[in-house]
Scaffold this motif. Structure first.
Motif, PDB file in Angstrom:
ATOM      1  N   VAL A  81      46.109 -10.851   6.495  1.00  0.00           N
ATOM      2  CA  VAL A  81      45.361 -11.483   8.256  1.00  0.00           C
ATOM      3  C   VAL A  81      45.383 -13.172   7.853  1.00  0.00           C
ATOM      4  O   VAL A  81      44.304 -13.209   6.542  1.00  0.00           O
ATOM      5  CB  VAL A  81      43.894 -10.787   8.477  1.00  0.00           C
ATOM      6  CG1 VAL A  81      44.159 -11.765   9.966  1.00  0.00           C
ATOM      7  CG2 VAL A  81      44.446  -9.256   8.480  1.00  0.00           C
ATOM      8  N   SER A  82      45.988 -13.537   7.790  1.00  0.00           N
ATOM      9  CA  SER A  82      46.009 -15.701   8.246  1.00  0.00           C
ATOM     10  C   SER A  82      44.994 -16.347   8.742  1.00  0.00           C
ATOM     11  O   SER A  82      44.155 -16.507   9.264  1.00  0.00           O
ATOM     12  CB  SER A  82      46.925 -16.372   7.814  1.00  0.00           C
ATOM     13  OG  SER A  82      47.539 -15.975   9.431  1.00  0.00           O
ATOM     14  N   GLU A  83      44.930 -15.154  10.022  1.00  0.00           N
ATOM     15  CA  GLU A  83      44.287 -15.809  11.650  1.00  0.00           C
ATOM     16  C   GLU A  83      42.570 -14.418  11.415  1.00  0.00           C
ATOM     17  O   GLU A  83      42.708 -14.210  12.300  1.00  0.00           O
ATOM     18  CB  GLU A  83      45.009 -15.555  12.777  1.00  0.00           C
ATOM     19  CG  GLU A  83      46.527 -16.367  13.160  1.00  0.00           C
ATOM     20  CD  GLU A  83      46.246 -17.238  12.420  1.00  0.00           C
ATOM     21  OE1 GLU A  83      44.831 -18.814  13.704  1.00  0.00           O
ATOM     22  OE2 GLU A  83      46.895 -18.907  11.869  1.00  0.00           O
ATOM     23  N   LEU A  84      41.567 -15.103  10.568  1.00  0.00           N
ATOM     24  CA  LEU A  84      41.303 -14.028  10.425  1.00  0.00           C
ATOM     25  C   LEU A  84      39.833 -14.346  11.636  1.00  0.00           C
ATOM     26  O   LEU A  84      39.606 -13.343  12.798  1.00  0.00           O
ATOM     27  CB  LEU A  84      39.980 -14.407   9.892  1.00  0.00           C
ATOM     28  CG  LEU A  84      39.998 -14.892   8.410  1.00  0.00           C
ATOM     29  CD1 LEU A  84      39.411 -14.613   7.061  1.00  0.00           C
ATOM     30  CD2 LEU A  84      40.039 -12.797   8.416  1.00  0.00           C
ATOM     31  N   GLY A  85      39.881 -15.327  12.480  1.00  0.00           N
ATOM     32  CA  GLY A  85      39.465 -15.294  13.602  1.00  0.00           C
ATOM     33  C   GLY A  85      39.666 -14.546  15.172  1.00  0.00           C
ATOM     34  O   GLY A  85      38.629 -13.843  15.742  1.00  0.00           O
ATOM     35  N   SER A  86      41.242 -13.968  14.912  1.00  0.00           N
ATOM     36  CA  SER A  86      41.299 -13.772  16.236  1.00  0.00           C
ATOM     37  C   SER A  86      41.760 -12.301  15.991  1.00  0.00           C
ATOM     38  O   SER A  86      40.790 -11.052  16.356  1.00  0.00           O
ATOM     39  CB  SER A  86      42.895 -14.131  16.397  1.00  0.00           C
ATOM     40  OG  SER A  86      43.515 -13.683  15.457  1.00  0.00           O
ATOM     41  N   SER A 103      35.047  -7.082  17.068  1.00  0.00           N
ATOM     42  CA  SER A 103      33.965  -7.345  17.444  1.00  0.00           C
ATOM     43  C   SER A 103      34.079  -7.233  18.645  1.00  0.00           C
ATOM     44  O   SER A 103      33.171  -6.450  19.478  1.00  0.00           O
ATOM     45  CB  SER A 103      33.926  -8.481  17.443  1.00  0.00           C
ATOM     46  OG  SER A 103      32.546  -8.804  18.552  1.00  0.00           O
ATOM     47  N   ARG A 104      35.553  -7.368  19.995  1.00  0.00           N
ATOM     48  CA  ARG A 104      35.431  -6.719  20.950  1.00  0.00           C
ATOM     49  C   ARG A 104      35.024  -5.090  21.902  1.00  0.00           C
ATOM     50  O   ARG A 104      34.568  -4.698  22.224  1.00  0.00           O
ATOM     51  CB  ARG A 104      36.898  -6.777  21.306  1.00  0.00           C
ATOM     52  CG  ARG A 104      36.412  -6.429  23.195  1.00  0.00           C
ATOM     53  CD  ARG A 104      38.418  -7.263  23.867  1.00  0.00           C
ATOM     54  NE  ARG A 104      39.481  -5.780  23.184  1.00  0.00           N
ATOM     55  CZ  ARG A 104      39.903  -4.865  23.866  1.00  0.00           C
ATOM     56  NH1 ARG A 104      39.005  -4.382  24.395  1.00  0.00           N
ATOM     57  NH2 ARG A 104      40.545  -4.220  22.698  1.00  0.00           N
ATOM     58  N   ILE A 105      35.620  -4.169  20.400  1.00  0.00           N
ATOM     59  CA  ILE A 105      36.428  -2.954  20.538  1.00  0.00           C
ATOM     60  C   ILE A 105      35.006  -1.901  19.859  1.00  0.00           C
ATOM     61  O   ILE A 105      34.188  -1.166  19.899  1.00  0.00           O
ATOM     62  CB  ILE A 105      36.904  -2.792  20.144  1.00  0.00           C
ATOM     63  CG1 ILE A 105      36.736  -2.488  18.076  1.00  0.00           C
ATOM     64  CG2 ILE A 105      38.624  -3.370  20.970  1.00  0.00           C
ATOM     65  CD1 ILE A 105      38.047  -1.648  17.804  1.00  0.00           C
ATOM     66  N   LEU A 106      33.473  -2.802  18.645  1.00  0.00           N
ATOM     67  CA  LEU A 106      32.904  -2.270  18.681  1.00  0.00           C
ATOM     68  C   LEU A 106      31.390  -2.605  19.660  1.00  0.00           C
ATOM     69  O   LEU A 106      31.249  -3.436  20.488  1.00  0.00           O
ATOM     70  CB  LEU A 106      32.284  -3.223  17.173  1.00  0.00           C
ATOM     71  CG  LEU A 106      31.495  -2.379  16.438  1.00  0.00           C
ATOM     72  CD1 LEU A 106      31.637  -0.985  16.407  1.00  0.00           C
ATOM     73  CD2 LEU A 106      31.383  -3.787  15.473  1.00  0.00           C
ATOM     74  N   ASN A 161      32.936 -16.480   9.842  1.00  0.00           N
ATOM     75  CA  ASN A 161      34.046 -16.208  10.871  1.00  0.00           C
ATOM     76  C   ASN A 161      33.475 -14.709  11.905  1.00  0.00           C
ATOM     77  O   ASN A 161      33.622 -14.239  13.086  1.00  0.00           O
ATOM     78  CB  ASN A 161      35.683 -16.076  10.616  1.00  0.00           C
ATOM     79  CG  ASN A 161      36.339 -16.323  11.000  1.00  0.00           C
ATOM     80  OD1 ASN A 161      37.277 -17.296  11.453  1.00  0.00           O
ATOM     81  ND2 ASN A 161      36.260 -17.481   9.059  1.00  0.00           N
ATOM     82  N   LEU A 162      33.376 -14.240  11.381  1.00  0.00           N
ATOM     83  CA  LEU A 162      31.697 -12.799  11.410  1.00  0.00           C
ATOM     84  C   LEU A 162      31.080 -13.086  12.339  1.00  0.00           C
ATOM     85  O   LEU A 162      30.730 -13.271  13.261  1.00  0.00           O
ATOM     86  CB  LEU A 162      30.895 -11.796  10.256  1.00  0.00           C
ATOM     87  CG  LEU A 162      32.223 -10.856   9.758  1.00  0.00           C
ATOM     88  CD1 LEU A 162      31.955 -10.575   7.736  1.00  0.00           C
ATOM     89  CD2 LEU A 162      32.656 -10.616  10.553  1.00  0.00           C
ATOM     90  N   GLU A 163      29.879 -14.511  11.940  1.00  0.00           N
ATOM     91  CA  GLU A 163      29.344 -14.986  12.749  1.00  0.00           C
ATOM     92  C   GLU A 163      29.804 -15.385  14.352  1.00  0.00           C
ATOM     93  O   GLU A 163      28.825 -14.912  15.212  1.00  0.00           O
ATOM     94  CB  GLU A 163      28.179 -15.939  12.363  1.00  0.00           C
ATOM     95  CG  GLU A 163      26.974 -15.813  10.898  1.00  0.00           C
ATOM     96  CD  GLU A 163      26.389 -16.741  10.319  1.00  0.00           C
ATOM     97  OE1 GLU A 163      27.028 -17.594  10.022  1.00  0.00           O
ATOM     98  OE2 GLU A 163      25.560 -16.340   9.424  1.00  0.00           O
ATOM     99  N   GLN A 164      31.363 -16.324  13.995  1.00  0.00           N
ATOM    100  CA  GLN A 164      31.549 -16.470  15.151  1.00  0.00           C
ATOM    101  C   GLN A 164      31.669 -15.902  16.162  1.00  0.00           C
ATOM    102  O   GLN A 164      31.624 -16.185  17.387  1.00  0.00           O
ATOM    103  CB  GLN A 164      32.213 -17.272  14.975  1.00  0.00           C
ATOM    104  CG  GLN A 164      32.406 -18.364  14.623  1.00  0.00           C
ATOM    105  CD  GLN A 164      33.349 -19.463  13.350  1.00  0.00           C
ATOM    106  OE1 GLN A 164      34.046 -19.540  14.096  1.00  0.00           O
ATOM    107  NE2 GLN A 164      33.130 -20.582  12.992  1.00  0.00           N
ATOM    108  N   VAL A 165      31.061 -14.261  16.114  1.00  0.00           N
ATOM    109  CA  VAL A 165      32.102 -13.450  16.928  1.00  0.00           C
ATOM    110  C   VAL A 165      31.003 -12.391  16.944  1.00  0.00           C
ATOM    111  O   VAL A 165      31.020 -11.615  17.443  1.00  0.00           O
ATOM    112  CB  VAL A 165      33.246 -12.633  16.660  1.00  0.00           C
ATOM    113  CG1 VAL A 165      34.683 -13.733  16.614  1.00  0.00           C
ATOM    114  CG2 VAL A 165      33.611 -12.224  15.414  1.00  0.00           C
TER     115      VAL A 165
END
Length: 302
Positions: A126-131, A137-140, A194-198
């Motif tokens: 995965v190069s686009e980690l954010g998305s 995060s959305r499904i959890l 990236n984890l903190e951002q979501v």
């Protein structure tokens, strides 16, 4: 099937089909990988919740990790982009599970549908980690567990190579790097940010690494505990292992919706509208898309 891993992330095919023509089981049956497989399963079993309502194994492949969680959750979903690997998983695994094909950036489930998401050896592609992490995060659900792994850019071996000028890439830089064909190496700080951002907590890790010479000696004495398991906590704290297996909690969001009926948690992966069940699959009234059910596999690929 081709008995090798993907050669590049830049191929002309669809990204969710990266492993469509790969005999991934043959890779793990290789004697060079059997120890790593056993160690990873042991560490993942330690990190997964002992019980829960609903788990999705994102990038499940042929179901390699199914024994780690099959008896811990009321509902089990195996999710992958490769229909061929899902077919193999369905033919080999016992117990109740749903098999779903789709894209990890467009997962066909409602917000907060799961109280546990497992994603092992996926972020390396995965190069686009954010998305991708945003979709996880959305499904959890709030308080849910995210158990994941990735190739660690700043592992001890690469740091030493860089110090002795055998490696040009700075292992301390946050930029991800393709260290071999189709294998991206990520920095732990970059993953954390990236984890903190979501909406995730700071992850904790176990390090998945063993030393072959020590493993040869240890396994002559005992095989009860996989080689590398005893120092996995230290290697995780030091962020020194080439493979890190992490766990993080979802800080925000809603509680998981109860119920075991699949229709209650499915949505259209494109427009996120509710679906209508049909004889041969599901139908989205909003965007008129159909998602077929073939050979025991629900196909939600775009």
């Amino acid at each position: 099937m081709v008995k090798k891993l993907p050669e590049s992330l830049q191929g002309s095919g669809k990204k969710w089909e990266l492993y469509e023509d790969v005999d991934y089981e043959a890779f793990w049956d290789d004697p060079a990988q059997i120890r790593q497989d056993r160690l990873e399963k042991h560490l993942i079993s330690r990190l997964l919740p002992l019980s829960g309502h609903r788990i999705i194994d994102v990038g499940c492949g042929y179901g390699r990790l199914y024994p780690c969680y099959k008896d811990r959750f009321s509902t089990v979903i195996l999710f992958d982009g490769s229909v061929q690997l899902l077919k193999k998983a369905r033919s080999q695994l016992t117990g109740m599970a749903y098999f779903v094909a789709g894209d990890i950036n467009n997962i066909p489930f409602k917000d907060s549908a799961f109280d546990c998401v497992l994603m092992i050896r996926v972020l390396q592609h995965v190069s686009e980690l954010g998305s991708t992490l945003s979709e996880i995060s959305r499904i959890l659900s709030k308080g849910g567990s995210f158990v994941f792994s990735y190739h660690n850019k700043r592992n001890a071996h690469r740091i030493l190579k860089w110090i002795f000028r055998q490696e040009k890439d700075n292992p301390y830089s946050l930029q991800s790097r393709e260290v071999s064909p189709a294998l991206l190496s990520h920095h732990p700080v970059f993953i954390k940010l990236n984890l903190e951002q979501v909406g995730f907590t700071n992850p904790s890790y176990l390090g998945a690494v063993y030393i072959r010479q020590l493993a040869d000696i240890k396994e002559k004495i005992s095989t009860k505990v996989p080689s590398g398991s005893r120092w996995s906590s230290l290697m995780g704290k030091l962020l020194a292992a080439p493979w890190l297996i992490g766990t993080s909690k979802k800080r925000i969001g809603s509680e998981a919706e109860l119920g075991n009926d699949l229709i209650n948690i499915l949505v259209c992966p494109i427009c996120k509208s509710s679906l209508q069940e049909e004889n041969n699959g599901f139908f989205c009234r909003a965007c008129r898309r159909q998602f077929p059910f073939r050979e025991g596999i629900l196909d939600f690929r775009p």
